[in-house]
Design a protein around this motif. Structure first.
Motif, PDB file in Angstrom:
ATOM      1  N   LEU A 160     101.392  20.376 -28.143  1.00 21.49           N
ATOM      2  CA  LEU A 160     101.858  21.236 -29.226  1.00 21.49           C
ATOM      3  C   LEU A 160     103.045  22.095 -28.788  1.00 21.49           C
ATOM      4  O   LEU A 160     103.997  22.285 -29.544  1.00 21.49           O
ATOM      5  CB  LEU A 160     100.707  22.119 -29.713  1.00 21.49           C
ATOM      6  N   LEU A 161     102.996  22.613 -27.555  1.00 28.81           N
ATOM      7  CA  LEU A 161     104.120  23.395 -27.044  1.00 28.81           C
ATOM      8  C   LEU A 161     105.360  22.536 -26.862  1.00 28.81           C
ATOM      9  O   LEU A 161     106.482  22.979 -27.133  1.00 28.81           O
ATOM     10  CB  LEU A 161     103.734  24.052 -25.715  1.00 28.81           C
ATOM     11  N   TRP A 165     108.678  23.649 -28.826  1.00 33.46           N
ATOM     12  CA  TRP A 165     109.872  24.019 -28.069  1.00 33.46           C
ATOM     13  C   TRP A 165     110.938  22.921 -28.084  1.00 33.46           C
ATOM     14  O   TRP A 165     112.036  23.122 -27.552  1.00 33.46           O
ATOM     15  CB  TRP A 165     109.484  24.346 -26.625  1.00 33.46           C
ATOM     16  N   LYS A 166     110.606  21.756 -28.656  1.00 37.35           N
ATOM     17  CA  LYS A 166     111.549  20.648 -28.772  1.00 37.35           C
ATOM     18  C   LYS A 166     112.148  20.270 -27.418  1.00 37.35           C
ATOM     19  O   LYS A 166     113.365  20.150 -27.256  1.00 37.35           O
ATOM     20  CB  LYS A 166     112.661  20.989 -29.773  1.00 37.35           C
ATOM     21  N   LEU A 167     111.246  20.090 -26.457  1.00 38.00           N
ATOM     22  CA  LEU A 167     111.674  19.697 -25.118  1.00 38.00           C
ATOM     23  C   LEU A 167     112.040  18.223 -25.084  1.00 38.00           C
ATOM     24  O   LEU A 167     111.791  17.475 -26.033  1.00 38.00           O
ATOM     25  CB  LEU A 167     110.564  19.986 -24.109  1.00 38.00           C
ATOM     26  N   GLU A 168     112.659  17.805 -23.995  1.00 40.00           N
ATOM     27  CA  GLU A 168     113.016  16.401 -23.817  1.00 40.00           C
ATOM     28  C   GLU A 168     111.778  15.532 -24.003  1.00 40.00           C
ATOM     29  O   GLU A 168     110.716  15.810 -23.451  1.00 40.00           O
ATOM     30  CB  GLU A 168     113.595  16.188 -22.415  1.00 40.00           C
ATOM     31  N   LYS A 169     111.924  14.463 -24.777  1.00 44.56           N
ATOM     32  CA  LYS A 169     110.768  13.668 -25.165  1.00 44.56           C
ATOM     33  C   LYS A 169     110.018  13.093 -23.970  1.00 44.56           C
ATOM     34  O   LYS A 169     108.795  13.053 -23.952  1.00 44.56           O
ATOM     35  CB  LYS A 169     111.212  12.529 -26.099  1.00 44.56           C
ATOM     36  N   GLY A 170     110.727  12.647 -22.947  1.00 48.34           N
ATOM     37  CA  GLY A 170     110.071  12.026 -21.808  1.00 48.34           C
ATOM     38  C   GLY A 170     109.348  12.976 -20.879  1.00 48.34           C
ATOM     39  O   GLY A 170     108.695  12.530 -19.924  1.00 48.34           O
ATOM     40  N   LEU A 171     109.419  14.289 -21.149  1.00 53.49           N
ATOM     41  CA  LEU A 171     108.768  15.259 -20.269  1.00 53.49           C
ATOM     42  C   LEU A 171     107.271  15.391 -20.510  1.00 53.49           C
ATOM     43  O   LEU A 171     106.528  15.804 -19.614  1.00 53.49           O
ATOM     44  CB  LEU A 171     109.414  16.644 -20.435  1.00 53.49           C
ATOM     45  N   LEU A 172     106.815  15.067 -21.711  1.00 57.97           N
ATOM     46  CA  LEU A 172     105.420  15.335 -22.044  1.00 57.97           C
ATOM     47  C   LEU A 172     104.460  14.573 -21.142  1.00 57.97           C
ATOM     48  O   LEU A 172     103.494  15.159 -20.625  1.00 57.97           O
ATOM     49  CB  LEU A 172     105.161  14.965 -23.513  1.00 57.97           C
ATOM     50  N   GLU A 173     104.692  13.284 -20.944  1.00 50.27           N
ATOM     51  CA  GLU A 173     103.735  12.470 -20.195  1.00 50.27           C
ATOM     52  C   GLU A 173     103.563  12.924 -18.745  1.00 50.27           C
ATOM     53  O   GLU A 173     102.427  13.143 -18.297  1.00 50.27           O
ATOM     54  CB  GLU A 173     104.131  10.990 -20.252  1.00 50.27           C
TER      55      GLU A 173
END
Length: 405
Positions: A160-161, A165-173
């Motif tokens: 959700l964060l 925060w609309k972070l770089e997509k590849g950072l979540l994993e």
């Protein structure tokens, strides 16, 4: 170049509808076929080319006597069952000529901007429940069920964060992998006899791309090669980056681990309770409304019962095939009776059968230099995925859905 303001209304409607279906996680073969039907209902010659990150649309209305090609960069979003139902209903009315494009345009835009059916608290609780249920399926202990729920909440907060925060997509994993593995190890030190690796896998289960893998294989099987290859590559990279975060923590703080990989025998009573709860949790994750919960539970029960009973007699591949066949037939039949998209039931119903955890376990085995086991698990993942795809394709032949969506 034709601008949106000058573009004929029928063509603009088709473009907007295709983008919305793309955003709600509709597979390529379903999106292209349903949009072809809608185009025919509007007397517009069309061609749609879908990939997980782009949409190419060619439109040519007889009255305009000119062809127009539109390219849109749109990321395929997570499945939103509620919006798929509403949008599918409107598109069906347009295809049958019951509603005109100018009447349908404001309706689909209201659907698009409508808030999510469930708030973050409900979504987080559903994710935690799903992770705990998966820990039960893996034969975990009570402590591991609770720990998996806690880790699932932490991963959901990260998700959700990341979106807010609309972070770089590849950072979540990779970040989720770090958070899940680190929190699992720290929690394991507080409980005796808890397997942190089981907890990590259960806590990450909703981010493991088993659904994307199965959809990719389905797209390849029906001839949508560009979408299938792109989605398959994306799923494998997503799984790899997720595991990179986990492996980083394992290597850095391995001395903190409490070695206990023996696991526990599957608690039969807990298994059936988890099986009753998990479909509802998955339904909430995919934004299915309460009206669909009972049938989603029934479809999931039937799929698991058939899969497990046949697996004991004929092997896991046959069990996966027949489980997917059962889910597909029941989903298509219900979709014909109630006139709703079949994927409303297929998506949460199939999630319990998906082989995504095998891919994760394959990478874990390879990390520990257990090459033979890692290759075997990876091969099993592919075979089970293909078995599921085969079951779904055969179910479409036995009970064709009224809608292609």
């Amino acid at each position: 170049m034709t601008t949106a303001a000058k573009r004929p209304l029928k063509q603009q409607f088709l473009i907007d509808a295709a983008i919305m279906l793309h955003r709600y996680g509709t597979p390529s073969h379903r999106l292209e076929r349903v949009m072809d039907e809608v185009s025919q209902g509007l007397n517009v010659h069309s061609a749609f080319l879908y990939t997980p990150t782009a949409l190419v649309i060619s439109l040519d209305e007889d009255s305009a006597a000119s062809e127009m090609t539109v390219i849109r960069r749109v990321d395929s979003g997570s499945v939103d069952v509620g919006k798929v139902i509403e949008l599918g209903r409107v598109l069906g009315q347009v295809a049958r000529g019951e509603v005109t494009a100018d009447e349908a345009m404001p309706i689909i835009h209201r659907i698009d901007v409508a808030p999510s059916m469930y708030g973050p608290w409900t979504y987080g609780l559903a994710c935690a429940t799903a992770c705990a249920a998966v820990a039960v399926f893996f034969g975990g202990t009570v402590q591991e069920w609770i720990a998996a729920a806690v880790v699932g909440i932490l991963v959901t907060v990260m998700e959700l964060l990341h979106a807010r925060w609309k972070l770089e997509k590849g950072l979540l994993e990779p970040i989720a992998g770090v958070v899940a593995s680190l929190s699992s190890i720290l929690i394991a030190r507080s409980f005796v006899g808890m397997d942190d690796r089981l907890v990590t896998l259960a806590g990450l289960i909703l981010l493991i791309p088993g659904l994307r893998l199965t959809v990719a294989l389905t797209e390849l099987a029906v001839g949508h090669l560009s979408a299938g290859v792109a989605r398959l590559a994306g799923a494998m990279v997503s799984l790899a980056t997720l595991f990179i975060g986990v492996a980083f923590v394992w290597r850095m703080i391995d001395p903190l681990r409490v070695a206990d990989d023996a696991g526990a025998d599957l608690n039969v009573r807990a298994f059936w309770i988890a099986l009753a709860v998990a479909p509802i949790a998955f339904a909430i994750v995919f934004r299915a409304g309460p009206k669909q919960w009972p049938i989603i539970m029934l479809v999931s029960y039937l799929g698991v019962l058939v899969s497990r009973s046949m697996e004991l007699r004929f092997g896991v591949e046959v069990g996966a095939f027949l489980g997917a066949l059962t889910i597909g037939c029941v989903s298509n039949l219900y979709a014909r009776v109630r006139d709703i998209p079949a994927m409303v039931l297929l998506t949460p119903g199939m999630l319990i059968l998906l082989p995504g955890s095998l891919g994760y376990r394959s990478l874990a085995a390879l990390l520990e230099r257990e090459t033979l086991e890692g290759v075997q698990l990876g091969f099993s993942m592919v075979v089970i995925g293909l078995s599921l795809v085969g079951g779904l394709l055969v179910s479409n032949a036995i009970v064709p859905p009224r809608r292609v969506l």
